[in-house]
Design a protein around this motif. Structure first.
Motif, PDB file in Angstrom:
ATOM      1  N   HIS A   9       5.418   3.209  -0.954  1.00 14.84           N
ATOM      2  CA  HIS A   9       6.872   3.219  -1.112  1.00 14.84           C
ATOM      3  C   HIS A   9       7.536   3.801   0.127  1.00 14.84           C
ATOM      4  N   ALA A  10       8.771   3.393   0.363  1.00 17.61           N
ATOM      5  CA  ALA A  10       9.552   3.893   1.497  1.00 17.61           C
ATOM      6  C   ALA A  10       9.979   5.347   1.241  1.00 17.61           C
ATOM      7  N   LYS A  11      10.562   5.959   2.262  1.00 22.04           N
ATOM      8  CA  LYS A  11      10.940   7.381   2.227  1.00 22.04           C
ATOM      9  C   LYS A  11      11.910   7.650   1.070  1.00 22.04           C
ATOM     10  N   SER A  12      11.539   8.617   0.247  1.00 19.77           N
ATOM     11  CA  SER A  12      12.372   8.946  -0.918  1.00 19.77           C
ATOM     12  C   SER A  12      13.199  10.196  -0.656  1.00 19.77           C
ATOM     13  N   SER A  13      14.183  10.369  -1.491  1.00 16.55           N
ATOM     14  CA  SER A  13      15.107  11.497  -1.366  1.00 16.55           C
ATOM     15  C   SER A  13      14.721  12.603  -2.345  1.00 16.55           C
ATOM     16  N   TRP A  14      14.797  13.812  -1.862  1.00 18.15           N
ATOM     17  CA  TRP A  14      14.534  14.980  -2.701  1.00 18.15           C
ATOM     18  C   TRP A  14      15.833  15.672  -3.104  1.00 18.15           C
ATOM     19  N   LYS A  15      16.974  15.141  -2.702  1.00 18.32           N
ATOM     20  CA  LYS A  15      18.228  15.861  -2.941  1.00 18.32           C
ATOM     21  C   LYS A  15      18.813  15.636  -4.337  1.00 18.32           C
ATOM     22  N   HIS A  16      18.219  14.754  -5.105  1.00 15.40           N
ATOM     23  CA  HIS A  16      18.716  14.486  -6.458  1.00 15.40           C
ATOM     24  C   HIS A  16      17.952  15.337  -7.466  1.00 15.40           C
ATOM     25  N   ASP A  17      18.641  15.800  -8.467  1.00 19.41           N
ATOM     26  CA  ASP A  17      18.026  16.627  -9.501  1.00 19.41           C
ATOM     27  C   ASP A  17      17.461  15.722 -10.598  1.00 19.41           C
ATOM     28  N   GLY A  29      14.663   5.330   4.022  1.00 20.58           N
ATOM     29  CA  GLY A  29      13.769   4.506   3.217  1.00 20.58           C
ATOM     30  C   GLY A  29      14.322   3.108   3.001  1.00 20.58           C
ATOM     31  N   LYS A  30      15.619   3.025   2.760  1.00 18.02           N
ATOM     32  CA  LYS A  30      16.247   1.710   2.571  1.00 18.02           C
ATOM     33  C   LYS A  30      16.187   0.897   3.857  1.00 18.02           C
ATOM     34  N   ARG A  31      16.460   1.543   4.977  1.00 15.81           N
ATOM     35  CA  ARG A  31      16.404   0.845   6.270  1.00 15.81           C
ATOM     36  C   ARG A  31      14.980   0.390   6.581  1.00 15.81           C
ATOM     37  N   ASP A  32      13.999   1.276   6.342  1.00 13.92           N
ATOM     38  CA  ASP A  32      12.600   0.925   6.595  1.00 13.92           C
ATOM     39  C   ASP A  32      12.130  -0.187   5.658  1.00 13.92           C
ATOM     40  N   GLY A  33      12.550  -0.141   4.400  1.00 17.72           N
ATOM     41  CA  GLY A  33      12.176  -1.187   3.450  1.00 17.72           C
ATOM     42  C   GLY A  33      12.642  -2.551   3.917  1.00 17.72           C
ATOM     43  N   LYS A  34      13.862  -2.601   4.408  1.00 16.63           N
ATOM     44  CA  LYS A  34      14.420  -3.856   4.916  1.00 16.63           C
ATOM     45  C   LYS A  34      13.676  -4.288   6.184  1.00 16.63           C
ATOM     46  N   HIS A  63      11.065  -4.345  -4.333  1.00 17.83           N
ATOM     47  CA  HIS A  63      12.098  -5.373  -4.382  1.00 17.83           C
ATOM     48  C   HIS A  63      12.484  -5.879  -2.993  1.00 17.83           C
ATOM     49  N   TYR A  64      12.410  -5.019  -1.985  1.00 16.55           N
ATOM     50  CA  TYR A  64      12.643  -5.508  -0.612  1.00 16.55           C
ATOM     51  C   TYR A  64      11.612  -6.587  -0.267  1.00 16.55           C
ATOM     52  N   PHE A  65      10.338  -6.324  -0.560  1.00 19.04           N
ATOM     53  CA  PHE A  65       9.270  -7.285  -0.273  1.00 19.04           C
ATOM     54  C   PHE A  65       9.388  -8.517  -1.164  1.00 19.04           C
ATOM     55  N   LYS A  66       9.703  -8.315  -2.423  1.00 20.07           N
ATOM     56  CA  LYS A  66       9.863  -9.438  -3.357  1.00 20.07           C
ATOM     57  C   LYS A  66      10.931 -10.396  -2.842  1.00 20.07           C
ATOM     58  N   ASP A  67      12.054  -9.831  -2.421  1.00 23.47           N
ATOM     59  CA  ASP A  67      13.163 -10.665  -1.961  1.00 23.47           C
ATOM     60  C   ASP A  67      12.837 -11.390  -0.654  1.00 23.47           C
ATOM     61  N   THR A  68      12.240 -10.680   0.303  1.00 24.69           N
ATOM     62  CA  THR A  68      11.965 -11.325   1.592  1.00 24.69           C
ATOM     63  C   THR A  68      10.825 -12.342   1.487  1.00 24.69           C
ATOM     64  N   THR A 152      -7.151  -6.128   8.238  1.00 18.00           N
ATOM     65  CA  THR A 152      -6.729  -7.143   9.201  1.00 18.00           C
ATOM     66  C   THR A 152      -5.346  -6.863   9.783  1.00 18.00           C
ATOM     67  N   THR A 153      -4.547  -6.090   9.075  1.00 17.97           N
ATOM     68  CA  THR A 153      -3.166  -5.861   9.515  1.00 17.97           C
ATOM     69  C   THR A 153      -2.698  -4.486   9.081  1.00 17.97           C
ATOM     70  N   MET A 154      -1.961  -3.828   9.980  1.00 16.36           N
ATOM     71  CA  MET A 154      -1.268  -2.583   9.650  1.00 16.36           C
ATOM     72  C   MET A 154       0.127  -2.673  10.262  1.00 16.36           C
ATOM     73  N   VAL A 155       1.143  -2.572   9.429  1.00 17.58           N
ATOM     74  CA  VAL A 155       2.525  -2.581   9.909  1.00 17.58           C
ATOM     75  C   VAL A 155       3.196  -1.328   9.374  1.00 17.58           C
ATOM     76  N   PHE A 156       3.571  -0.458  10.281  1.00 11.18           N
ATOM     77  CA  PHE A 156       4.252   0.785   9.915  1.00 11.18           C
ATOM     78  C   PHE A 156       5.668   0.743  10.488  1.00 11.18           C
ATOM     79  N   PRO A 157       6.613   1.406   9.843  1.00  8.26           N
ATOM     80  CA  PRO A 157       7.981   1.393  10.370  1.00  8.26           C
ATOM     81  C   PRO A 157       8.057   1.745  11.857  1.00  8.26           C
TER      82      PRO A 157
END
Length: 163
Positions: A9-17, A29-34, A63-68, A152-157
């Motif tokens: 999973h992409a970078k998550s936020s810890w600021k939400h309770d 995370g949203k930018r990296d997912g896209k 869902h980013y991967f599903k859509d693309t 065979t493949t590694m793709v990192f942000p």
């Protein structure tokens, strides 16, 4: 031949309770997912099936991967067993995949995904980063026979950023 796409999973936020399962993605995370999903969908064939952890951060990433990849709703599912950090449940999911599907993508969490990529792949990865994507290939016809394959493949942000 079986091909497994794995994405942490992409970078998550810890600021939400919220409880861990409900943590959303943060802006990065949203930018990296896209970014990663668009690159991967442009350069690799779409999986026949996608399975995601049901945790919010993994599902949003999936869902980013599903859509693309343009994966149909019927070929996309969640599985709570991928909300796993040790890897045993993830291995159970992999070994029980439908043998009619030769290319499957799973989206989940660390430490499980780094451990599995290293256990099943041919290249060591110190840490599968958030939104990291890996392709593993196995010279088998039955998912239950999955053991060491080839990375065979590694793709990192960071591979896709010019900073």
């Amino acid at each position: 031949m079986k091909t497994l796409y794995m994405a942490r999973h992409a970078k998550s936020s810890w600021k939400h309770d919220v409880i861990d399962h409900q943590r959303p993605l943060k802006g990065r995370g949203k930018r990296d997912g896209k970014l990663v999903s668009e690159y991967v969908a442009t350069n690799y064939k779409a999986p026949q099936k996608m399975i995601s952890s049901d945790a919010v951060r993994a599902l949003t990433t999936a869902h980013y991967f599903k859509d693309t990849f343009k994966v149909a709703d019927a070929d996309f599912t969640t599985n709570h067993s991928l909300y796993d950090f040790s890897g045993q449940n993830v291995m159970d999911v992999i070994k029980s995949l439908d043998n009619n599907q030769d290319c499957v993508m799973i989206v989940g969490h660390n430490h499980a995904f780094t451990s599995i990529v290293n256990m099943l792949g041919s290249e060591y990865i110190d840490n599968l980063p958030t939104c990291g994507f890996v392709i593993l290939e196995f010279d088998i016809d039955d998912w239950s026979q999955v053991s060491t394959g080839k990375t065979t493949t590694m793709v990192f942000p960071r591979h896709l950023k010019n900073d």
